[in-house]
Design a protein around this motif. Structure first.
Motif, PDB file in Angstrom:
ATOM      1  N   LEU A   1      -7.767   1.341   3.382  1.00 47.98           N
ATOM      2  CA  LEU A   1      -6.474   1.688   2.624  1.00 47.98           C
ATOM      3  C   LEU A   1      -6.380   0.413   1.573  1.00 47.98           C
ATOM      4  O   LEU A   1      -6.275  -0.624   1.855  1.00 47.98           O
ATOM      5  CB  LEU A   1      -5.077   1.642   3.415  1.00 47.98           C
ATOM      6  N   PHE A   2      -6.081   0.694   0.209  1.00 48.04           N
ATOM      7  CA  PHE A   2      -6.053  -0.252  -0.707  1.00 48.04           C
ATOM      8  C   PHE A   2      -4.703  -1.097  -0.562  1.00 48.04           C
ATOM      9  O   PHE A   2      -3.386  -0.231  -0.690  1.00 48.04           O
ATOM     10  CB  PHE A   2      -6.176   0.398  -2.139  1.00 48.04           C
TER      11      PHE A   2
ATOM     12  N   GLY B   1       2.056   5.746  -7.439  1.00 46.66           N
ATOM     13  CA  GLY B   1       2.057   6.420  -5.794  1.00 46.66           C
ATOM     14  C   GLY B   1       2.958   7.860  -6.332  1.00 46.66           C
ATOM     15  O   GLY B   1       2.591   8.929  -5.707  1.00 46.66           O
TER      16      GLY B   1
ATOM     17  N   LEU C   1      -9.419   8.785   5.247  1.00 43.50           N
ATOM     18  CA  LEU C   1      -9.036   7.637   5.887  1.00 43.50           C
ATOM     19  C   LEU C   1      -8.558   8.292   7.256  1.00 43.50           C
ATOM     20  O   LEU C   1      -7.915   9.355   7.479  1.00 43.50           O
ATOM     21  CB  LEU C   1      -7.850   7.161   5.176  1.00 43.50           C
TER      22      LEU C   1
ATOM     23  N   SER D   1       0.694  -1.158   0.125  1.00 42.60           N
ATOM     24  CA  SER D   1       0.050  -0.029  -0.085  1.00 42.60           C
ATOM     25  C   SER D   1       0.850   1.172   0.038  1.00 42.60           C
ATOM     26  O   SER D   1       2.089   1.207   0.482  1.00 42.60           O
ATOM     27  CB  SER D   1      -1.059   0.092   1.247  1.00 42.60           C
TER      28      SER D   1
ATOM     29  N   ASN E   1      -5.534   4.847  -4.747  1.00 42.22           N
ATOM     30  CA  ASN E   1      -6.877   5.036  -4.879  1.00 42.22           C
ATOM     31  C   ASN E   1      -7.588   6.379  -5.641  1.00 42.22           C
ATOM     32  O   ASN E   1      -6.928   7.223  -5.114  1.00 42.22           O
ATOM     33  CB  ASN E   1      -7.620   4.962  -3.604  1.00 42.22           C
TER      34      ASN E   1
ATOM     35  N   GLN F   1      -9.584  10.450  -4.499  1.00 41.59           N
ATOM     36  CA  GLN F   1      -9.036  11.038  -3.270  1.00 41.59           C
ATOM     37  C   GLN F   1      -9.839  11.831  -2.311  1.00 41.59           C
ATOM     38  O   GLN F   1      -9.638  12.269  -1.273  1.00 41.59           O
ATOM     39  CB  GLN F   1      -8.099  12.262  -3.924  1.00 41.59           C
TER      40      GLN F   1
ATOM     41  N   ARG G   1      -3.648  10.417   2.723  1.00 38.37           N
ATOM     42  CA  ARG G   1      -4.573  10.200   1.210  1.00 38.37           C
ATOM     43  C   ARG G   1      -3.801   8.701   0.834  1.00 38.37           C
ATOM     44  O   ARG G   1      -2.679   8.423   0.914  1.00 38.37           O
ATOM     45  CB  ARG G   1      -3.991  11.358   0.376  1.00 38.37           C
ATOM     46  N   ASP G   2      -4.842   8.029   0.212  1.00 34.96           N
ATOM     47  CA  ASP G   2      -4.327   6.694  -0.473  1.00 34.96           C
ATOM     48  C   ASP G   2      -3.865   6.892  -1.905  1.00 34.96           C
ATOM     49  O   ASP G   2      -4.674   7.437  -2.694  1.00 34.96           O
ATOM     50  CB  ASP G   2      -5.678   5.635  -0.442  1.00 34.96           C
TER      51      ASP G   2
ATOM     52  N   LEU H   1       0.577   5.217   0.781  1.00 37.81           N
ATOM     53  CA  LEU H   1      -0.172   6.647   1.399  1.00 37.81           C
ATOM     54  C   LEU H   1       0.694   7.744   1.678  1.00 37.81           C
ATOM     55  O   LEU H   1       2.014   7.470   1.793  1.00 37.81           O
ATOM     56  CB  LEU H   1      -1.174   5.924   2.687  1.00 37.81           C
TER      57      LEU H   1
END
Length: 471
Positions: free
Chosen positions: A300-301, A318, A285, A264, A278, A281, A274-275, A266
């Motif tokens: 969280l993905f 990312g 989270l 993951s 994903n 936005q 912020r993920d 973030l």
């Protein structure tokens, strides 16, 4: 000798003048000296008698001077011979001395090599025992990396004030306005170190994730000090993130165990999580406590990865979504704290044993002075939030170091999320990144001072997350 020679010539001239004058008076000077010893009453002329006496005295003095001259000349010739013999005698002595000096130098060099070898052996033993002690105490290990000169430093010939000890790779020297300051870390890397060398130092921690340990590695330092380069790196020379996953792929090839690796990504931007994987936005989270203990971010993905191509896709996604901006300190300044969270789940089908390891790779946003970065508007707000969260991290470190009963983890999203890594059952390592030039010396001193405080924290021995119950 020259003085006597000149006196002798002067007396000879005086003698010749007297002889000429006596001859002009009609006096025979052939036997003048011997006849001068006879009774002077035979001479009626007083002037002639006086001149005879002067001439006799002059001859006497001339004889004495001549004898002295011969003696001095003899001594001079003897001394000259001795002087001529000196070079050959000195040359022989010099050769003997050179042989003795060379022999002494050879002996000293052999002793020096022996001392250096012993010192290096002791250094290795000291590091080994230190690492074992750190493992037992659960101390946070601290590494330091000095980045090379970059264009944001200004003039390329700006004074380099940060250097490493030539014999001890744990000591860092800083020439701070003429005053030398020493900082001690677990390992220091110079400006010419490679990404591979840095990763070799942390690879053992990465391997322990497979055994069920929780590990956290994070980079700390002022903006522009090279944190993102160390953690991510360019495609041609990747940093810790990609190398860690590559090592996990290689080490989890086991006939007796089955492993699954998820990742993951973030960021904490302006105190908002912020993920980065994903596209939505707007999804809010928050950090939550798990029922079994520990903290996580629900929603969280997490992507399952099995090779580097999938990893590169995740990193690119990312990187594309991460908040960056250009400042006077750094052309691509990270405006958020970025975390790569890796989970390694292992299962042994035969025994039913399970292991669960977490690896958090954290690229902290850089602390910065607004007066230097010239941030304004939204970038000013970003800088304020970054500095605030890093100040909260400093407060947590201070509380842990002094064993306070209350540790203010909740004062920022960053420290709340890192609570397991900073105060829980985790192996933690910090890489402090510093600039080598004079213009950043104050920030460098602050960074290394913070690293030394972190290094003194004792978290306790980390334990494995493993279930040995059979199915």
């Amino acid at each position: 000798i020259l003085s006597l020679h000149f006196l002798y010539q002067k007396l000879q001239k005086q003698n010749a003048l007297l002889c000429e004058r006596l001859s002009s008076l009609g006096v025979d000077t052939t036997d003048l000296i011997s006849s001068s010893m006879k009774n002077s009453s035979n001479t009626d002329d007083k002037e002639k008698n006086r001149l005879k006496e002067v001439l006799a005295n002059t001859h006497h003095i001339l004889g004495c001077v001549f004898q002295d001259f011969l003696q001095v000349k003899s001594a001079y010739l003897a001394l000259k011979g001795e002087v001529k013999a000196v070079p050959s005698s000195i040359e022989g002595g010099m050769k003997e001395m050179q042989i003795e000096v060379q022999k002494s130098l050879t002996e000293m060099n052999a002793k020096y090599k022996e001392v250096v070898e012993k010192y290096l052996r002791e250094m290795k033993l000291r590091k080994k025992y230190h690492n074992e002690l750190v493992e037992l105490r659960g101390n946070i290990r601290v590494l330091c990396r000095i980045r090379p000169w970059i264009k944001e430093d200004g003039y390329e010939d700006d004074t380099i004030v940060v250097t490493l000890d030539s014999e001890d790779d744990t000591l860092i020297k800083i020439n701070n306005k003429g005053r030398m300051q020493l900082f001690d870390v677990d390992r220091a890397f110079g400006m010419d170190c490679t990404q591979c060398q840095v990763f070799d130092e942390v690879s053992s921690l990465v391997r322990s994730v497979i055994d069920g340990y929780n590990v956290c590695i994070f980079a700390y330092g002022q903006t522009g000090s090279g944190k993102t380069y160390t953690m991510e790196g360019p495609v041609s020379d990747p940093g810790i993130n990609q190398r860690a996953l590559q090592l996990l792929f290689e080490e989890t090839v086991d006939e007796n165990w089955q492993y699954e690796i998820t990742a993951s990504v973030l960021e904490i931007y302006n105190e908002v999580i912020r993920d980065l994987l994903n596209p939505d936005q707007e999804n809010k989270l928050e950090v939550k406590m798990k029922p079994e203990g520990g903290f996580h971010v629900p929603g969280l993905f997490a992507a399952t990865v099995s090779d580097l191509s999938m990893v590169n896709q995740i990193f690119e996604t990312g990187r594309r979504n991460r908040a960056t901006a250009s400042t006077n300190m750094n052309e691509h300044s990270s405006r958020s704290h970025c975390l790569l969270c890796i989970t390694v789940t292992g299962r042994n089908p035969t025994t039913g044993s399970r292991s669960l390891g977490h690896l958090n790779l954290v690229d902290l946003a850089g602390s910065e002075r607004v007066s230097k970065s010239m941030a304004d508007g939204i970038h000013l707000k970003e800088a304020q939030n970054i500095n605030k969260s890093l100040a909260c991290l400093g407060d947590v470190i201070h509380a842990l170091r002094n064993k306070h009963s209350h540790v203010p983890y909740r004062n920022s999203k960053l420290t709340y999320l890192l609570q397991d890594s900073l105060g829980g059952d985790s192996k933690t390592l910090m890489i402090v990144q510093v600039s080598p030039v004079q213009k950043n010396v104050n920030e460098t001193v602050c960074t290394l001072s913070f690293g030394q405080r972190v290094r003194s924290i004792e978290l306790g021995t980390a334990s494995k997350n493993i279930d040995i119950k059979k199915v």
